[in-house]
Each structure stands twice: as C-alpha cells, then as structure tokens.
Design a protein around this motif. Structure first.
Motif, mmCIF file in Angstrom:
data_model
loop_
_atom_site.group_PDB
_atom_site.id
_atom_site.type_symbol
_atom_site.label_atom_id
_atom_site.label_comp_id
_atom_site.label_asym_id
_atom_site.label_seq_id
_atom_site.Cartn_x
_atom_site.Cartn_y
_atom_site.Cartn_z
ATOM 1 N N GLY A 20 0.810 -1.144 0.047
ATOM 2 C CA GLY A 20 0.209 0.053 -0.037
ATOM 3 C C GLY A 20 0.703 1.371 0.135
ATOM 4 O O GLY A 20 0.507 2.261 -0.518
ATOM 5 N N LYS A 21 2.136 1.203 0.435
ATOM 6 C CA LYS A 21 3.026 2.322 0.357
ATOM 7 C C LYS A 21 3.736 2.301 -0.730
ATOM 8 O O LYS A 21 4.639 3.175 -0.866
ATOM 9 C CB LYS A 21 3.815 2.267 1.695
ATOM 10 C CG LYS A 21 3.288 2.476 3.067
ATOM 11 C CD LYS A 21 2.711 3.721 3.129
ATOM 12 C CE LYS A 21 2.055 4.328 4.440
ATOM 13 N NZ LYS A 21 1.636 5.546 4.437
ATOM 14 N N GLY A 22 3.647 1.386 -1.635
ATOM 15 C CA GLY A 22 4.305 1.315 -2.775
ATOM 16 C C GLY A 22 5.573 0.510 -3.081
ATOM 17 O O GLY A 22 6.229 0.364 -3.970
ATOM 18 N N ALA A 23 5.998 -0.190 -1.852
ATOM 19 C CA ALA A 23 7.296 -0.845 -1.793
ATOM 20 C C ALA A 23 6.946 -2.222 -2.736
ATOM 21 O O ALA A 23 6.071 -2.869 -2.919
ATOM 22 C CB ALA A 23 7.438 -1.173 -0.183
ATOM 23 N N ARG A 24 8.517 -2.587 -2.828
ATOM 24 C CA ARG A 24 8.494 -3.936 -3.679
ATOM 25 C C ARG A 24 8.620 -4.858 -2.644
ATOM 26 O O ARG A 24 9.334 -4.678 -1.647
ATOM 27 C CB ARG A 24 9.690 -3.866 -4.698
ATOM 28 C CG ARG A 24 10.038 -5.391 -5.353
ATOM 29 C CD ARG A 24 11.082 -5.114 -6.177
ATOM 30 N NE ARG A 24 11.660 -6.413 -6.831
ATOM 31 C CZ ARG A 24 12.713 -7.224 -6.186
ATOM 32 N NH1 ARG A 24 13.326 -6.666 -5.135
ATOM 33 N NH2 ARG A 24 12.769 -8.468 -6.496
ATOM 34 N N VAL A 25 8.011 -6.106 -2.644
ATOM 35 C CA VAL A 25 7.750 -6.998 -1.340
ATOM 36 C C VAL A 25 8.212 -8.355 -1.955
ATOM 37 O O VAL A 25 7.695 -8.851 -2.865
ATOM 38 C CB VAL A 25 6.519 -7.130 -0.841
ATOM 39 C CG1 VAL A 25 6.410 -7.995 0.442
ATOM 40 C CG2 VAL A 25 6.072 -5.912 -0.195
ATOM 41 N N ILE A 26 9.198 -8.979 -1.161
ATOM 42 C CA ILE A 26 9.697 -10.153 -1.254
ATOM 43 C C ILE A 26 8.821 -11.068 -0.270
ATOM 44 O O ILE A 26 9.367 -10.766 1.083
ATOM 45 C CB ILE A 26 11.385 -10.372 -1.153
ATOM 46 C CG1 ILE A 26 11.674 -9.465 -2.382
ATOM 47 C CG2 ILE A 26 11.776 -11.895 -1.672
ATOM 48 C CD1 ILE A 26 13.376 -9.442 -2.104
#
Length: 336
Positions: A193-199
């Motif tokens: 939701g904050k725009g981060a790329r998530v692994i």
C-alpha cells in the motif's frame, strides 16, 4: 446489563492444549472506561499458547505475573451490551473489535462476554464479518506498529531506543519472512500500500495466496535460503525469529534494517560491520490505529485470511492446529 454466568476457556495449570477447560464463570461487570462486549469471535495468537504453557519461552526475570485460573485471549469482535457512564463514542448495539489489555495478558477474550477498555476498541467495518474482524487486532496492529506508525512512547522490553519505522515508498524493497502468517500477510499488504516492492518468504504451498496479496517475488524456503537469493533489501520484517535468524542480515544493503517480530539472534559485530540496524518493539492495544486498519478493510485495501475456525468449546483443537504450523492467515474461535 446481562447477569449470571457464561462459558469461558480457562487454564487451571500450565501445559499443552489439553489443559484448556470450558468453564462456567460469572459474567464480568464493566469498570470505569469499559464496555461489556458480547463476543462473537476471538482471534487466536501466539501469546495465548505462551500463557497456556506458563511463559516458559520467556526468561524467568522477565515473565509477567500470571494468576491461575486464567481466561486466555486478547483479540475480540462482538456487540456492545453495556457501557460505563464515563465512556463516549460507543453505544449499546455497536459492533466493535479490539486488542484487549495487551501486553498485560489480561484480555480474557476466550469467553461469551468480556469487559473491554473502550480505548482498545474500534467500530467494526460493516463489510467485515466478526470472524474476519477477530483475526485483525494483534496481527494487524503488530504489522502497523512495526511498519507504519509506532503510535506510543512506552519503552520497549527489547531495546533502549524507541522503534522508528522506516519510510516506505516505491523505491523500497521489503523482505517478509513468514509472509503467509497473521502478521506477515498484513505486513505484505501494508508495505504494498505504500508502494514498496515486497519479497515474500514462505513454504511453497502459500505462493499463489501471497502473489494474490501483491507479492512481487516469492521465495520457497524449503527450496532456497533467502540469504542466498535476495540482495540489496532495504528492510527485513522477520516474523519467525529464532537462533538462525541472523542469516537474514546478508540480504540487506548498507543502511538497511531488520525488524524481528519474534526475538532473533543477531551478532552485534556483524550488524555494525554491515552498517545495518536491528529494531523491535512490542505491540500495544490502540483503538485509533485499529480504526485506521478498519478503514483499509472497509475500502478493500486490506483483506483478512482465515486459516480455520473452531467453536469456543473446541479451543483445544484450535491450539493443536496452531502447533502444526504452516498457518495461512489467522485461526479464529466462534462464539454463540
């Protein structure tokens, strides 16, 4: 206000799931600042079985006092039955959810009724049923307070400095270890939701679930070690912990951070050499933050995964399910 007795799950001695007893106990009376909630669903969390076992995973000098018999549970969703005269913002008939009296371990939520501090409650979103609402409070607030906003100035039992969440944006890469669990699946969604790329790190059976939630990359830890394949990560949220957790330091870039939700083993010299930070906090009850999570739930920006449900009387089976691991989302007890 209801009077008489109710059913509740209590422990009279510490031990395994077999010590959970379905007892008849008095309905509690709300004190100042409280509302009486008729419970519809209860979230099951690790502190529940820690208390059941006598907090044996905590050093003796740091264990909170535990008085037996004790009613377990902190996460609740239900309907307001009575309101103390000094309470504002809640009325009889309101549907509410909350994390009660944490970290005191006196939530007493495994019951048909609970006296709940109004400050620990929020109005339940209309579009979210009680089962899913009960799965939110502890796990959702843990993810929120680690990643978004601490929201309190209480000292942490884990470190001297207050925890300060890293700002997340589209230039941030976040690795979540244990992404399919309660805290993990909320953290994944909040970071996205904050725009981060998530692994996302989990066992292979959870891949499709986590990609549906927005994971950009998936690591099946049964086939690959995260530290062997992930590099230049800004933030690791480790919901697993344990003696092997220090290996995740190798995934971080210089200036990165690891947030251990459960205590881990991080060598201070290695942390300094890599130029990274280890920071933790302890989740606390917070009605206003829960209301923020409720708005995200109502808007469809956050979803709750329910692994399994059990009637209150079958709390033992719920704890046995938790002990088997590989949980996808939350285990919930239903009441009434």
């Amino acid at each position: 206000m209801p009077s008489g007795t109710m059913k509740a799950i209590r422990v009279h001695e510490f031990g395994g799931p077999e010590v959970l007893r379905h007892d008849e106990v008095p309905i509690p009376e709300p004190g100042p600042g409280d509302v009486l909630v008729r419970v519809r669903a209860v979230g099951v969390n690790p502190p529940d079985w820690y208390v059941r076992e006598g907090m044996r995973n905590i050093p003796p000098d740091k264990r909170p006092p535990l008085t037996l018999p004790a009613v377990l549970g902190t996460d609740v969703s239900g309907v307001v039955e009575a309101v103390a005269p000094d309470v504002r913002g809640f009325s009889v008939g309101d549907e509410v959810f909350g994390l009660l009296r944490f970290p005191s371990l006196e939530g007493s939520a495994y019951a048909e009724y609970v006296a709940a501090p109004a400050a620990h409650l929020a109005h339940k979103p209309d579009g979210v049923d009680h089962v899913r609402a009960a799965g939110v409070p502890m796990a959702g607030l843990t993810a929120w307070q680690f990643l978004i906003e601490l929201g309190h100035d209480h000292p942490s039992p884990f470190q001297e400095a207050p925890h300060r969440p890293m700002a997340l944006n589209d230039g941030t890469t976040v690795l979540i270890n244990g992404a399919a669990g309660g805290v993990g699946h909320f953290a994944l969604q909040l970071a996205k939701g904050k725009g981060a790329r998530v692994i996302a790190v989990a066992s292979g059976g959870h891949e499709s679930f986590l990609r549906e939630l927005g994971a950009d990359e998936f690591i099946d830890y049964t086939k690959s070690r995260p530290e062997d394949v992930a590099r230049d990560v800004d933030l690791v949220l480790d919901t697993v912990g344990g003696r092997d957790s220090g290996r995740l330091l190798r995934t971080l870039k210089h200036g990165g951070a690891v947030y251990p939700v459960f205590p881990g083993d991080h060598d201070a010299d290695e942390v300094a050499q890599r130029g990274v930070t280890v920071s933790a906090t302890q989740v606390r009850s917070n009605g206003p933050q829960l209301a923020e999570l409720g708005r995200l739930l109502d808007a469809g920006a956050l979803r709750v995964a329910v692994d399994s449900t059990y009637p209150l009387a079958e709390a033992r089976a719920a704890h046995e399910r938790a002990a088997r691991g590989h949980i996808q989302g939350k285990i919930v007890l239903t009441v009434g």
